[in-house]
Design an enzyme around this catalytic site. Structure first.
Site, PDB file in Angstrom:
ATOM      1  N   LYS A  88      -8.877 -21.060   1.972  1.00  0.00           N
ATOM      2  CA  LYS A  88      -8.748 -19.777   1.274  1.00  0.00           C
ATOM      3  C   LYS A  88      -7.958 -19.943  -0.039  1.00  0.00           C
ATOM      4  O   LYS A  88      -7.358 -21.009  -0.290  1.00  0.00           O
ATOM      5  CB  LYS A  88      -8.074 -18.780   2.220  1.00  0.00           C
ATOM      6  N   TYR A 124     -17.543 -10.833   5.017  1.00  0.00           N
ATOM      7  CA  TYR A 124     -16.669 -10.253   6.055  1.00  0.00           C
ATOM      8  C   TYR A 124     -17.186  -8.898   6.554  1.00  0.00           C
ATOM      9  O   TYR A 124     -16.394  -8.068   7.007  1.00  0.00           O
ATOM     10  CB  TYR A 124     -15.250 -10.117   5.522  1.00  0.00           C
ATOM     11  N   HIS A 128     -10.352 -20.319   7.139  1.00  0.00           N
ATOM     12  CA  HIS A 128     -11.290 -19.535   7.944  1.00  0.00           C
ATOM     13  C   HIS A 128     -12.040 -20.484   8.864  1.00  0.00           C
ATOM     14  O   HIS A 128     -12.305 -21.624   8.490  1.00  0.00           O
ATOM     15  CB  HIS A 128     -12.313 -18.817   7.039  1.00  0.00           C
ATOM     16  N   GLU A 174     -22.803 -17.684   8.753  1.00  0.00           N
ATOM     17  CA  GLU A 174     -21.841 -18.062   7.715  1.00  0.00           C
ATOM     18  C   GLU A 174     -22.239 -19.365   7.004  1.00  0.00           C
ATOM     19  O   GLU A 174     -22.031 -19.507   5.796  1.00  0.00           O
ATOM     20  CB  GLU A 174     -20.442 -18.180   8.329  1.00  0.00           C
ATOM     21  N   ASN A 212      -3.744 -16.763   5.180  1.00  0.00           N
ATOM     22  CA  ASN A 212      -3.555 -17.707   6.280  1.00  0.00           C
ATOM     23  C   ASN A 212      -4.369 -18.985   6.127  1.00  0.00           C
ATOM     24  O   ASN A 212      -4.709 -19.641   7.106  1.00  0.00           O
ATOM     25  CB  ASN A 212      -3.814 -17.019   7.621  1.00  0.00           C
TER      26      ASN A 212
HETATM   27  P1  IDP Z   1      -9.614 -15.111  12.137  1.00  0.00           P
HETATM   28  O1  IDP Z   1      -9.686 -15.529  10.676  1.00  0.00           O
HETATM   29  O2  IDP Z   1      -8.510 -15.805  12.858  1.00  0.00           O
HETATM   30  O3  IDP Z   1     -10.945 -15.221  12.836  1.00  0.00           O
HETATM   31  P2  IDP Z   1     -10.076 -12.238  12.046  1.00  0.00           P
HETATM   32  O4  IDP Z   1      -9.530 -11.259  13.034  1.00  0.00           O
HETATM   33  O5  IDP Z   1     -11.535 -12.555  12.097  1.00  0.00           O
HETATM   34  O6  IDP Z   1      -9.187 -13.561  12.149  1.00  0.00           O
HETATM   35  O7  IDP Z   1      -9.712 -11.668  10.603  1.00  0.00           O
HETATM   36  C1  IDP Z   1     -10.300 -12.218   9.441  1.00  0.00           C
HETATM   37  C2  IDP Z   1      -9.220 -12.412   8.410  1.00  0.00           C
HETATM   38  O8  IDP Z   1      -8.745 -11.125   8.015  1.00  0.00           O
HETATM   39  C3  IDP Z   1      -7.974 -13.153   8.882  1.00  0.00           C
HETATM   40  O9  IDP Z   1      -8.113 -14.551   8.845  1.00  0.00           O
HETATM   41  C4  IDP Z   1      -6.940 -12.658   7.901  1.00  0.00           C
HETATM   42  O10 IDP Z   1      -7.044 -13.324   6.635  1.00  0.00           O
HETATM   43  C5  IDP Z   1      -7.351 -11.206   7.705  1.00  0.00           C
HETATM   44  N1  IDP Z   1      -6.631 -10.313   8.630  1.00  0.00           N
HETATM   45  C6  IDP Z   1      -6.872 -10.108   9.944  1.00  0.00           C
HETATM   46  N2  IDP Z   1      -6.017  -9.237  10.485  1.00  0.00           N
HETATM   47  C7  IDP Z   1      -5.201  -8.851   9.469  1.00  0.00           C
HETATM   48  C8  IDP Z   1      -4.079  -7.946   9.381  1.00  0.00           C
HETATM   49  O11 IDP Z   1      -3.672  -7.316  10.363  1.00  0.00           O
HETATM   50  N3  IDP Z   1      -3.485  -7.836   8.153  1.00  0.00           N
HETATM   51  C9  IDP Z   1      -3.925  -8.523   7.046  1.00  0.00           C
HETATM   52  N4  IDP Z   1      -4.964  -9.373   7.098  1.00  0.00           N
HETATM   53  C10 IDP Z   1      -5.592  -9.550   8.278  1.00  0.00           C
HETATM   54 MG    MG Z   2     -12.724 -14.215  12.408  1.00  0.00          MG
END
Ligand code: IDP
Ligand code: MG
Length: 141
Positions: free
Chosen positions: A11, A51, A117, A128, A114
């Site tokens: 990212k 997304y 992905h 994807e 974070n």
């Molecule tokens: P993942 O990437 O671990 O699969 P997902 O729930 O699919 O997590 O969420 C996609 C992305 O959305 C996350 O990697 C993160 O960057 C962002 N995200 C998810 N939950 C939150 C939140 O509560 N606050 C801000 N960003 C979030």
């Molecule tokens: Mg996800």
């Protein structure tokens, strides 16, 4: 277990901090092979499309703003059980909850920024991978 492919991204926070190589090493040392890779910058519209499953969630706008804020590296990773393996190497979404030794525990700045992905299912992986790569751009080895 079968040989699978999964879609990963480094990212914008990973690219801007020059940790592309370190992140790739986690995947390579974790037993996944890079079979396709490119750097690009998503438009807001492309991030919204990628997304789309999160449309309507409170973080959707922040997430798609962030993911279109700078270059990313898109990767196809291949190996035994690649989808689960990639997610294990990444760690939990929120770095505060991620296990020691994972990419997110090591590098992630926040739950949103974070660093990586990874696809969450065979169906997501297929969608994807096709979002970023044509079959010709993937090099099984
Ligand atoms: P993942 O990437 O671990 O699969 P997902 O729930 O699919 O997590 O969420 C996609 C992305 O959305 C996350 O990697 C993160 O960057 C962002 N995200 C998810 N939950 C939150 C939140 O509560 N606050 C801000 N960003 C979030
Ligand atoms: Mg996800």
């Amino acid at each position: 277990m079968a040989v699978e492919r999964t879609l990963s991204m480094i990212k914008p926070d990973g690219v801007s901090r020059d940790i592309i190589g370190e992140v790739l090493s986690f995947f390579e040392k974790g037993g996944l092979k890079i079979v396709a890779m490119k750097m690009l910058r998503l438009t807001k519209q492309q991030a919204e499309e990628f997304y789309i499953v999160h449309k309507g969630k409170p973080f959707y706008d922040e997430l798609t703003d962030y993911m279109s804020s700078g270059p990313i590296v898109a990767l196809v990773l291949e190996g035994e059980d690649a989808i689960a393996k990639c997610r294990k190497i990444m760690g939990a979404t929120d770095p505060a909850e991620a296990d020691e030794g994972t990419i997110r525990k090591t590098f992630a700045l926040s739950k949103g920024e974070n660093t990586v992905h990874g696809s969450d299912s065979p169906e997501s992986a297929a969608r994807e991978i096709a979002f970023f790569f044509s079959e010709l751009e993937i090099c099984p080895r």
